[in-house]
Every structure is written in C-alpha cells, then in structure tokens.
Scaffold this motif. Structure first.
Motif, PDB file in Angstrom:
ATOM      1  N   LEU A 156       0.830  -1.200   0.000  1.00 52.00           N
ATOM      2  CA  LEU A 156       0.000   0.000   0.000  1.00 52.00           C
ATOM      3  C   LEU A 156       0.864   1.249   0.000  1.00 52.00           C
ATOM      4  CD1 LEU A 156      -2.971   1.014   0.326  1.00 52.00           C
ATOM      5  CD2 LEU A 156      -2.541   1.049   2.777  1.00 52.00           C
ATOM      6  N   LEU A 157       0.483   2.197  -0.818  1.00 52.13           N
ATOM      7  CA  LEU A 157       1.076   3.523  -0.829  1.00 52.13           C
ATOM      8  C   LEU A 157      -0.034   4.478  -0.408  1.00 52.13           C
ATOM      9  CD1 LEU A 157       3.337   5.518  -1.443  1.00 52.13           C
ATOM     10  CD2 LEU A 157       2.676   5.406  -3.856  1.00 52.13           C
ATOM     11  N   ALA A 158       0.128   5.080   0.760  1.00 51.80           N
ATOM     12  CA  ALA A 158      -0.902   5.957   1.317  1.00 51.80           C
ATOM     13  C   ALA A 158      -0.421   7.405   1.265  1.00 51.80           C
ATOM     14  CB  ALA A 158      -1.202   5.562   2.755  1.00 51.80           C
ATOM     15  N   TYR A 159      -1.315   8.296   0.867  1.00 52.59           N
ATOM     16  CA  TYR A 159      -1.010   9.713   0.775  1.00 52.59           C
ATOM     17  C   TYR A 159      -1.821  10.470   1.814  1.00 52.59           C
ATOM     18  CZ  TYR A 159       0.919   8.570  -3.805  1.00 52.59           C
ATOM     19  OH  TYR A 159       1.663   8.030  -4.822  1.00 52.59           O
ATOM     20  N   GLY A 160      -1.226  11.506   2.362  1.00 56.41           N
ATOM     21  CA  GLY A 160      -1.935  12.355   3.303  1.00 56.41           C
ATOM     22  C   GLY A 160      -1.467  13.786   3.165  1.00 56.41           C
ATOM     23  N   ASP A 161      -2.372  14.730   3.445  1.00 58.92           N
ATOM     24  CA  ASP A 161      -1.995  16.139   3.289  1.00 58.92           C
ATOM     25  C   ASP A 161      -1.644  16.815   4.609  1.00 58.92           C
ATOM     26  OD1 ASP A 161      -4.517  16.601   4.377  1.00 58.92           O
ATOM     27  OD2 ASP A 161      -5.402  17.165   2.461  1.00 58.92           O
ATOM     28  N   SER A 162      -1.576  16.039   5.685  1.00 60.10           N
ATOM     29  CA  SER A 162      -1.120  16.586   6.957  1.00 60.10           C
ATOM     30  C   SER A 162       0.330  16.161   7.170  1.00 60.10           C
ATOM     31  CB  SER A 162      -1.977  16.073   8.116  1.00 60.10           C
ATOM     32  OG  SER A 162      -1.371  16.436   9.334  1.00 60.10           O
TER      33      SER A 162
END
Length: 77
Positions: free
Chosen positions: A14-20
């Motif tokens: 899994l490659l997870a993206y977040g903007d925090s």
C-alpha cells in the motif's frame, strides 16, 4: 479507516497519501507523537502496519490531494 479497508480487501502492498505533514511525519516515525490523542493514533497505525507486506506513507499538499478532499466532503454529510 483507509488502512482497515485496505486490510479487509486483502491488500498487501500500500502507498498511502496524506496532506497533513505532521501526521505523515509521525506515522513514518520521523517525528514523535507528543499528544495523547496522536499517540493512540500512531499506535493504531503501527498495529495495522503489521497486516501489510509493504506500506509507505507520503505527504502531498492539500492542493494536490483531490481524493482526500472529496472523501472529507462525503464524510461530513
């Protein structure tokens, strides 16, 4: 919630993206979780990480995270 969904679907990489940036740095163990609420959040992420063979968290700016923006609007209804 995304990690739980991915795990329930049997996803192993899994490659997870977040903007925090704060959260991404904390789950990547580059920054310490200093508040009790964030400590519990980090512990939950670490527990869920064990269900994956490979998992990576990357920071993206809010302007480039259209998917999160859409999900946040759906969740607020």
């Amino acid at each position: 919630h995304g990690l739980r969904i991915a795990e329930s679907l049997g996803i192993k990489h899994l490659l997870a993206y977040g903007d925090s940036k704060v959260i991404i740095e904390q789950v990547n163990k580059e920054w310490d979780c200093v508040k009790d609420t964030m400590d519990a959040y980090c512990a939950e992420v670490q527990k869920l990480e064990g269900h994956f063979e490979g998992i990576e968290f990357q920071h993206v700016t809010h302007d480039h995270n259209v998917a999160a923006d859409v999900l946040s609007k759906l969740g607020s209804r």
